[in-house]
Design an enzyme around this catalytic site. Structure first.
Site, PDB file in Angstrom:
ATOM      1  N   SER A   1      32.642  14.390  65.280  1.00  0.00           N
ATOM      2  CA  SER A   1      34.024  14.245  65.760  1.00  0.00           C
ATOM      3  C   SER A   1      34.673  12.921  65.367  1.00  0.00           C
ATOM      4  CB  SER A   1      34.081  14.471  67.279  1.00  0.00           C
ATOM      5  OG  SER A   1      33.681  15.794  67.585  1.00  0.00           O
TER       6      SER A   1
ATOM      7  N   GLU B   1      23.256  21.918  61.436  1.00  0.00           N
ATOM      8  CA  GLU B   1      23.532  23.357  61.300  1.00  0.00           C
ATOM      9  C   GLU B   1      22.406  24.056  60.550  1.00  0.00           C
ATOM     10  OE1 GLU B   1      27.405  22.567  59.793  1.00  0.00           O
ATOM     11  OE2 GLU B   1      27.918  21.816  61.788  1.00  0.00           O
TER      12      GLU B   1
ATOM     13  N   HIS C   1      20.755  18.759  57.949  1.00  0.00           N
ATOM     14  CA  HIS C   1      21.963  18.820  58.779  1.00  0.00           C
ATOM     15  C   HIS C   1      21.674  19.696  59.997  1.00  0.00           C
ATOM     16  CE1 HIS C   1      25.974  19.647  60.214  1.00  0.00           C
ATOM     17  NE2 HIS C   1      26.330  18.551  59.570  1.00  0.00           N
TER      18      HIS C   1
ATOM     19  N   GLY D   1      33.161  15.922  59.281  1.00  0.00           N
ATOM     20  CA  GLY D   1      33.310  17.351  59.043  1.00  0.00           C
ATOM     21  C   GLY D   1      34.781  17.748  59.119  1.00  0.00           C
ATOM     22  N   GLY D   2      35.209  18.255  60.277  1.00  0.00           N
ATOM     23  CA  GLY D   2      36.550  18.825  60.447  1.00  0.00           C
ATOM     24  C   GLY D   2      37.674  17.948  59.918  1.00  0.00           C
TER      25      GLY D   2
ATOM     26  N   GLU E   1      23.767  12.154  63.652  1.00  0.00           N
ATOM     27  CA  GLU E   1      24.791  13.100  64.091  1.00  0.00           C
ATOM     28  C   GLU E   1      24.297  13.798  65.352  1.00  0.00           C
ATOM     29  OE1 GLU E   1      27.470  14.410  60.646  1.00  0.00           O
ATOM     30  OE2 GLU E   1      25.658  15.577  60.418  1.00  0.00           O
TER      31      GLU E   1
ATOM     32  N   ASN F   1      31.901  16.057  54.632  1.00  0.00           N
ATOM     33  CA  ASN F   1      31.103  17.276  54.530  1.00  0.00           C
ATOM     34  C   ASN F   1      32.041  18.459  54.774  1.00  0.00           C
ATOM     35  OD1 ASN F   1      29.341  19.389  54.733  1.00  0.00           O
ATOM     36  ND2 ASN F   1      28.299  18.666  56.588  1.00  0.00           N
ATOM     37  N   TRP F   2      32.365  19.157  53.700  1.00  0.00           N
ATOM     38  CA  TRP F   2      33.333  20.258  53.833  1.00  0.00           C
ATOM     39  C   TRP F   2      32.684  21.527  54.377  1.00  0.00           C
ATOM     40  CZ3 TRP F   2      36.516  19.672  48.603  1.00  0.00           C
ATOM     41  CH2 TRP F   2      37.377  18.578  48.729  1.00  0.00           C
ATOM     42  N   LYS F   3      31.386  21.539  54.567  1.00  0.00           N
ATOM     43  CA  LYS F   3      30.671  22.703  55.117  1.00  0.00           C
ATOM     44  C   LYS F   3      31.105  23.972  54.360  1.00  0.00           C
ATOM     45  CE  LYS F   3      30.138  20.180  59.384  1.00  0.00           C
ATOM     46  NZ  LYS F   3      29.987  20.188  60.824  1.00  0.00           N
TER      47      LYS F   3
ATOM     48  N   GLY G   1      31.773  18.840  65.835  1.00  0.00           N
ATOM     49  CA  GLY G   1      32.788  19.890  65.920  1.00  0.00           C
ATOM     50  C   GLY G   1      33.270  20.157  67.334  1.00  0.00           C
TER      51      GLY G   1
HETATM   52  P1  13P Z   1      32.686  17.129  62.740  1.00  0.00           P
HETATM   53  O1  13P Z   1      33.284  15.870  62.141  1.00  0.00           O
HETATM   54  O2  13P Z   1      33.534  18.344  62.534  1.00  0.00           O
HETATM   55  O3  13P Z   1      32.277  16.909  64.157  1.00  0.00           O
HETATM   56  O4  13P Z   1      31.327  17.423  61.913  1.00  0.00           O
HETATM   57  C1  13P Z   1      30.402  16.397  61.733  1.00  0.00           C
HETATM   58  C2  13P Z   1      29.379  16.858  60.771  1.00  0.00           C
HETATM   59  O5  13P Z   1      28.612  17.758  61.053  1.00  0.00           O
HETATM   60  C3  13P Z   1      29.339  16.203  59.452  1.00  0.00           C
HETATM   61  O6  13P Z   1      28.192  16.542  58.759  1.00  0.00           O
END
Ligand code: 13P
Length: 251
Positions: free
Chosen positions: A215, A99, A97, A236-237, A170, A8-10, A176
């Site tokens: 993470s 967020e 998600h 994500g990251g 999640e 997920n590149w957000k 994050g």
């Molecule tokens: P991180 O891997 O940066 O913690 O993010 C997870 C995420 O929200 C994937 O959708």
């Protein structure tokens, strides 16, 4: 069913940056993907087609969208429909998600609408669920997961194809933050989700993939992938660099 390794590149990467990362993934992963794994890249909308042109066309990887609006078209400024996602090469979409739930304030029933609408319009849907740290401290993890599943899956037909629906656990406090959930927390949460899926869908509930997100990094991916009821990861990251994501994909 294959494990699903999703990125997920957000809100990261312009079209050019997405093309560069996709090309690096092509170099790093060509011919190296374990047979039991599928890869899914979820870029921002603007880079969907560029990512699909490289990853779908040349590697056969899936591409997906981070969100959708549950209407075919209309006066919904700023939104995007399943047919737009599909035409750009998208096969999957995320819904719920954390967020979007916590930053944009999306309510549970709206998430459920998106899941049902996306499915009925030809997308495979990934329902994201998970508790906040306060909910965990208050002993409400199962209540929150049950509520997210009940509302998020409310419009999923009983005859859904198990490949078309994915649940991503999640925990909000692990996203994050570098604070990955303990293996026992993951096993407990995924076991609970599995039981709920079996109650809702019968034996098919056993085939629905449950991803862990929060993470995930190259150095913890192998352990996480080995846990019971972990059918993939949503990263994500650590998915933003081709090098670290390719290590996770092959972990
Ligand atoms: P991180 O891997 O940066 O913690 O993010 C997870 C995420 O929200 C994937 O959708």
């Amino acid at each position: 069913m294959n494990k699903l390794m999703a990125a997920n590149w957000k809100m990261h990467k312009t079209i050019k940056e997405a093309e560069a990362t996709a090309s690096e993934l092509l170099d790093l992963l060509s011919g190296k993907l374990p047979e039991d794994r599928d890869v899914l890249i979820i870029p921002p909308f603007t880079a969907l087609k560029a990512a699909a042109d490289i990853l779908l066309t040349r590697l056969g990887y899936s591409v997906g969208a981070q969100n959708l609006y549950p209407e075919e078209k209309g006066a919904f400024t700023g939104e995007i429909s399943p047919s737009m996602i599909k035409e750009a090469g998208g096969r999957f979409a995320l819904a719920g998600h954390s967020e979007r739930r916590h930053v944009m304030g999306e309510p549970d029933d709206f998430v459920g609408k998106k899941v049902g609408f996306g499915l009925s319009h030809g997308l495979a849907m990934i329902l994201c669920i998970g508790e906040t740290i306060d909910e965990r401290k208050a002993g409400e993890v199962e209540d929150v997961l049950k509520r997210h599943l009940d509302t998020g899956l409310a419009e999923v037909p009983a005859d859904v194809n198990a490949e078309e629906i994915v649940v991503a656990y999640e925990p909000v406090w692990a996203i994050g933050t570098g604070e990955v959930a303990k293996p026992s927390d993951i096993v407990e949460a995924h076991g609970f989700v599995r039981k709920e899926l079996e109650e809702k869908f019968g034996p098919k509930g056993n085939a629905i993939r449950i991803l862990y997100g929060g993470s995930v990094k190259p150095d913890n991916a192998t352990e996480i992938m080995g846990l019971d009821n972990v059918d993939g990861v949503l990263v994500g990251g650590a998915s933003l660099q081709a090098d670290s994501f390719s290590k996770i994909v092959t972990a």
